[in-house]
Design a protein around this motif. Sequence first.
Motif, PDB file in Angstrom:
ATOM      1  N   GLU A  67     -11.294  -1.150  -2.968  1.00  0.00           N
ATOM      2  CA  GLU A  67     -10.438  -2.293  -3.398  1.00  0.00           C
ATOM      3  C   GLU A  67     -10.974  -3.421  -3.717  1.00  0.00           C
ATOM      4  O   GLU A  67     -10.471  -4.852  -4.149  1.00  0.00           O
ATOM      5  N   GLY A  68     -11.374  -4.100  -2.693  1.00  0.00           N
ATOM      6  CA  GLY A  68     -11.653  -5.353  -2.253  1.00  0.00           C
ATOM      7  C   GLY A  68     -11.417  -6.342  -1.357  1.00  0.00           C
ATOM      8  O   GLY A  68     -11.693  -7.384  -1.001  1.00  0.00           O
ATOM      9  N   TYR A 113      -5.493   0.121  -6.046  1.00  0.00           N
ATOM     10  CA  TYR A 113      -5.626  -0.201  -6.763  1.00  0.00           C
ATOM     11  C   TYR A 113      -7.107  -0.072  -7.511  1.00  0.00           C
ATOM     12  O   TYR A 113      -8.172   0.761  -6.490  1.00  0.00           O
ATOM     13  N   ARG A 114      -7.616  -0.377  -8.479  1.00  0.00           N
ATOM     14  CA  ARG A 114      -9.584   0.228  -8.491  1.00  0.00           C
ATOM     15  C   ARG A 114     -10.369  -0.538  -8.045  1.00  0.00           C
ATOM     16  O   ARG A 114     -10.062  -1.929  -7.017  1.00  0.00           O
ATOM     17  N   GLY A 115     -11.393   0.239  -7.830  1.00  0.00           N
ATOM     18  CA  GLY A 115     -12.618   0.440  -6.753  1.00  0.00           C
ATOM     19  C   GLY A 115     -13.226  -0.840  -7.403  1.00  0.00           C
ATOM     20  O   GLY A 115     -13.528  -0.425  -8.771  1.00  0.00           O
ATOM     21  N   TYR A 171      -7.757  -4.455 -11.078  1.00  0.00           N
ATOM     22  CA  TYR A 171      -8.203  -4.576  -9.378  1.00  0.00           C
ATOM     23  C   TYR A 171      -7.738  -5.592  -8.857  1.00  0.00           C
ATOM     24  O   TYR A 171      -6.289  -6.435  -9.728  1.00  0.00           O
ATOM     25  N   ALA A 172      -7.229  -5.894  -7.431  1.00  0.00           N
ATOM     26  CA  ALA A 172      -6.430  -5.510  -6.636  1.00  0.00           C
ATOM     27  C   ALA A 172      -6.093  -7.619  -6.569  1.00  0.00           C
ATOM     28  O   ALA A 172      -5.055  -8.137  -6.851  1.00  0.00           O
ATOM     29  N   ARG A 205      -3.158 -13.029  -8.622  1.00  0.00           N
ATOM     30  CA  ARG A 205      -3.069 -13.535  -9.672  1.00  0.00           C
ATOM     31  C   ARG A 205      -1.723 -13.692 -10.312  1.00  0.00           C
ATOM     32  O   ARG A 205      -0.637 -14.522 -10.411  1.00  0.00           O
ATOM     33  N   ARG A 206      -1.410 -12.589 -10.846  1.00  0.00           N
ATOM     34  CA  ARG A 206      -0.432 -11.913 -11.943  1.00  0.00           C
ATOM     35  C   ARG A 206       0.560 -12.093 -11.068  1.00  0.00           C
ATOM     36  O   ARG A 206       2.396 -12.749 -11.844  1.00  0.00           O
ATOM     37  N   ILE A 207       1.391 -11.738  -9.533  1.00  0.00           N
ATOM     38  CA  ILE A 207       2.029 -11.843  -8.532  1.00  0.00           C
ATOM     39  C   ILE A 207       2.533 -13.528  -8.618  1.00  0.00           C
ATOM     40  O   ILE A 207       3.544 -14.297  -8.641  1.00  0.00           O
TER      41      ILE A 207
END
Length: 249
Positions: free
Chosen positions: A114-115, A124-126, A212-213, A218-220
Amino acid sequence: MKFSIGGSLKLAFRPWVEGLENIPAEGPAILASNHLSFSDSFFLPAVLDRRVTFIAKAEYFTSPGVKGKLTAAFFKGVGQLPVDRSGARGAGEAAIKAGIDVLDGGGLFGIYPEGTRSPDGRLYRGKPGGLARVALASGAPVIPVAMIDTEKIQPPGKVVPKLMRPGIRIGKPLDFSRYHGMAGDRFILRSVTDEVMYEIMKLSGQEYVDIYATAAKRRIADAEKAEKAAEKAAEKAKAAAEKAERPAA
């Protein structure tokens, strides 16, 4: 030092683990894990007999003073490898090279596809640029790992961890030798990454989110900023209304 730290963690938190038999007794392997807490990189090595190497910011190893030296010694003791992350592309290439070096030496390399840590406990997307490239370049098997409840032990921003039992589920090794020589194909890199993330999802039971996480964070952050701005505006409007209602002196 790894054994003393691992022994202390096991004694204090008593982590439960399933699937230890899937870790090879020798030879290279990639441990691809979900990422819920800062403590993930400590609990996983604690339950393994073999050393596992994760990537860590170089700053953890170069901070000055007694505290800096103690921090560096701690990270080295739990198998963290310093990598200079200055510059996004340079950081990625350095991490990939470090991982391949560990695997070429017959070691275990730990990576979080996820990074970054999950902002809300979901999976979340890898990112395909790290895990898949290391796997295809090294030829090492990928072992999916699920950390359970570590975000409850040490949520973001909390220094003192809560004493409770985390869990670790280790899946069966995944072989991607069929993609040998295809590391330059971005569709192959995405396919490898998605297959690993699917296995992690099954092991962890997390809800999967196909973004992506970093984007979720950023959205949060934007939502929190907007909420604070709205609250401030409401307070200002209330103050203005109260002022207008006061009788003139």
